[in-house]
Design an enzyme around this catalytic site. Structure first.
Site, mmCIF file in Angstrom:
data_model
loop_
_atom_site.group_PDB
_atom_site.id
_atom_site.type_symbol
_atom_site.label_atom_id
_atom_site.label_comp_id
_atom_site.label_asym_id
_atom_site.label_seq_id
_atom_site.Cartn_x
_atom_site.Cartn_y
_atom_site.Cartn_z
ATOM 1 N N ALA A 168 0.634 -1.261 -0.432
ATOM 2 C CA ALA A 168 0.137 0.138 0.408
ATOM 3 C C ALA A 168 0.785 1.520 0.036
ATOM 4 C CB ALA A 168 -0.673 0.006 1.286
ATOM 5 N N ASP A 180 2.159 10.445 2.497
ATOM 6 C CA ASP A 180 2.637 10.061 3.388
ATOM 7 C C ASP A 180 3.894 9.570 3.356
ATOM 8 O OD1 ASP A 180 0.301 8.224 5.132
ATOM 9 O OD2 ASP A 180 1.303 6.277 4.252
ATOM 10 N N HIS A 190 8.057 10.919 -1.599
ATOM 11 C CA HIS A 190 8.672 9.680 -3.242
ATOM 12 C C HIS A 190 7.557 8.862 -3.215
ATOM 13 C CE1 HIS A 190 10.712 7.793 0.729
ATOM 14 N NE2 HIS A 190 10.867 6.805 -0.361
HETATM 15 N N1 INI Z 1 6.530 1.581 1.248
HETATM 16 C C1 INI Z 1 5.251 1.745 0.804
HETATM 17 O O1 INI Z 1 5.200 0.092 1.033
HETATM 18 N N2 INI Z 1 4.210 2.392 1.222
HETATM 19 C C2 INI Z 1 4.704 4.182 1.081
HETATM 20 O O2 INI Z 1 3.475 4.385 1.245
HETATM 21 C C3 INI Z 1 6.152 4.209 1.523
HETATM 22 N N3 INI Z 1 6.264 5.570 2.141
HETATM 23 O O3 INI Z 1 4.218 5.958 1.880
HETATM 24 O O4 INI Z 1 7.370 6.045 2.177
HETATM 25 C C4 INI Z 1 7.024 3.169 1.681
HETATM 26 N N4 INI Z 1 8.438 3.539 1.784
HETATM 27 C C5 INI Z 1 9.272 3.126 2.347
HETATM 28 C C6 INI Z 1 9.920 1.894 0.950
HETATM 29 O O5 INI Z 1 8.533 0.829 0.344
HETATM 30 C C7 INI Z 1 11.036 1.601 1.234
HETATM 31 O O6 INI Z 1 11.044 0.552 2.026
HETATM 32 C C8 INI Z 1 12.145 2.228 1.680
HETATM 33 O O7 INI Z 1 12.420 2.663 1.164
HETATM 34 C C9 INI Z 1 13.394 1.124 2.046
HETATM 35 O O8 INI Z 1 14.148 0.909 1.169
#
Ligand code: INI
Length: 160
Positions: free
Chosen positions: A85, A90, A93
């Site tokens: 999700a 949030d 990026h």
């Molecule tokens: N990962 C998600 O699955 N959903 C999100 O909304 C999200 N946001 O908001 O940043 C998110 N970020 C984490 C990303 O997927 C990685 O786990 C992280 O950057 C480490 O590589």
């Protein structure tokens, strides 16, 4: 002429791998339970000791492709489901996470010929995500159905 169609009653012997993102797990845990409910009601053993099903948790949607890739390359699964999700509110990026998850997941399926269901919700708000994960309907259920259809379809197609 041959017509190929996947069936939803073809779960016997099907091995399913699910990769779930912990980020926004309020949403992804609900997607997972909807998905498991669908698989169970179509004959997949979803018990803790099931030989038909494995579930892998990853930190976020960005990590879905690499784990799906390793599971696909293992040769142990006929179909994979990725659940995540990504919520615009949030993260600045949002577009990066969504693009990497979607392109990566598509690449895994193409490179390995193991179908990978794209079960990543992309919404503007948490409210919208929750509505798609059980408050109104649970898209996890649809992802389960699509996995059954693709697993069945791939079995019926001529092999490469
Ligand atoms: N990962 C998600 O699955 N959903 C999100 O909304 C999200 N946001 O908001 O940043 C998110 N970020 C984490 C990303 O997927 C990685 O786990 C992280 O950057 C480490 O590589």
């Amino acid at each position: 002429m041959a017509t190929f169609e996947g069936r939803f009653s073809d779960a016997a012997g099907l091995r399913v791998g699910i990769v779930v993102a912990r980020f926004n797990d309020l949403v992804t845990a609900k997607l997972l339970s909807g998905c498991l409910d669908c698989l169970k009601r179509h004959g997949v053993d979803v018990s803790e000791t099931s030989p038909q099903l494995d579930v892998a948790w990853v930190p976020g949607s960005f990590e879905l492709p690499i784990v799906a890739q390793q599971m696909a390359r293992s040769g142990q699964y006929q179909v994979l489901i990725t659940l995540g999700a990504v919520i615009r509110g949030d993260t600045p990026h949002f577009d990066v996470v969504v693009a990497e998850a979607s392109k990566g997941i598509a690449a895994v399926a193409r490179d390995t010929s193991v179908p990978v269901i794209f079960g990543v919700l992309t919404t503007d708000t948490m409210q919208q995500a929750l509505e798609r994960a059980g408050i109104k309907s649970n898209l996890g259920w649809s992802y389960g159905l699509e996995a059954l259809e693709m697993g069945s379809l791939m079995r019926t197609l001529p092999s490469a």
